[in-house]
Write a protein that holds these residues in place. Structure first.
Motif, PDB file in Angstrom:
ATOM      1  N   GLU A   2      51.028  44.482  40.816  1.00 48.15           N
ATOM      2  CA  GLU A   2      49.389  45.169  42.190  1.00 48.15           C
ATOM      3  C   GLU A   2      50.027  46.264  41.584  1.00 48.15           C
ATOM      4  O   GLU A   2      48.843  47.331  42.032  1.00 48.15           O
ATOM      5  CB  GLU A   2      50.851  44.551  43.328  1.00 48.15           C
ATOM      6  CG  GLU A   2      50.578  43.042  43.934  1.00 48.15           C
ATOM      7  CD  GLU A   2      50.833  42.821  44.838  1.00 48.15           C
ATOM      8  OE1 GLU A   2      51.379  43.396  45.825  1.00 48.15           O
ATOM      9  OE2 GLU A   2      51.822  41.216  44.716  1.00 48.15           O
ATOM     10  N   ASN A   3      51.066  46.431  41.482  1.00 48.00           N
ATOM     11  CA  ASN A   3      51.139  48.533  41.563  1.00 48.00           C
ATOM     12  C   ASN A   3      50.091  48.714  40.619  1.00 48.00           C
ATOM     13  O   ASN A   3      49.038  50.308  41.025  1.00 48.00           O
ATOM     14  CB  ASN A   3      52.403  49.345  41.056  1.00 48.00           C
ATOM     15  CG  ASN A   3      52.400  50.898  41.422  1.00 48.00           C
ATOM     16  OD1 ASN A   3      51.465  51.208  41.655  1.00 48.00           O
ATOM     17  ND2 ASN A   3      53.386  51.341  40.161  1.00 48.00           N
ATOM     18  N   LYS A   7      46.178  51.121  41.441  1.00 48.39           N
ATOM     19  CA  LYS A   7      45.978  52.707  41.048  1.00 48.39           C
ATOM     20  C   LYS A   7      44.835  51.962  40.101  1.00 48.39           C
ATOM     21  O   LYS A   7      44.116  53.510  39.438  1.00 48.39           O
ATOM     22  CB  LYS A   7      47.324  53.022  39.287  1.00 48.39           C
ATOM     23  CG  LYS A   7      47.772  53.326  40.118  1.00 48.39           C
ATOM     24  CD  LYS A   7      49.358  53.223  39.269  1.00 48.39           C
ATOM     25  CE  LYS A   7      50.312  53.889  39.665  1.00 48.39           C
ATOM     26  NZ  LYS A   7      51.313  54.072  38.398  1.00 48.39           N
ATOM     27  N   ASP A   8      43.885  51.161  39.665  1.00 50.66           N
ATOM     28  CA  ASP A   8      42.836  50.720  38.972  1.00 50.66           C
ATOM     29  C   ASP A   8      41.545  51.202  40.074  1.00 50.66           C
ATOM     30  O   ASP A   8      41.057  51.288  40.004  1.00 50.66           O
ATOM     31  CB  ASP A   8      42.836  50.256  37.903  1.00 50.66           C
ATOM     32  CG  ASP A   8      43.606  49.536  36.975  1.00 50.66           C
ATOM     33  OD1 ASP A   8      44.174  50.187  36.295  1.00 50.66           O
ATOM     34  OD2 ASP A   8      43.869  48.273  36.269  1.00 50.66           O
TER      35      ASP A   8
END
Length: 55
Positions: A2-3, A7-8
Motif C-alpha cells: 500500500e505504501n 507513493k505512486d
C-alpha cells in the motif's frame, strides 16, 4: 504494498499539477503573442487561436 501505491498516487498528482501549471504558462505566453495551438484529432489537423481557449 500500500505504501508503494500511495507513493505512486502522490507522484502522479504532482506530475498532473506540474503539467497543468506548464500548460497555463504556455497558454499565457501564446495569448501575449497572439499564437496558435495545433492539435490532431482523428487524423485531422485543428488550429485554435490561444485567445479562443478557456483557462
Amino acid at each position: 504494498m500500500e505504501n508503494v501505491d500511495l507513493k505512486d498516487q502522490e507522484l502522479l498528482k504532482k506530475i498532473e499539477k506540474g503539467l497543468d501549471l506548464t500548460f497555463k504558462k504556455l497558454l499565457k505566453a501564446k495569448r501575449q503573442t497572439d499564437g496558435v495551438f495545433v492539435f490532431s484529432e482523428n487524423g485531422k489537423i485543428i488550429k485554435v487561436k490561444a485567445r479562443d481557449m478557456k483557462d
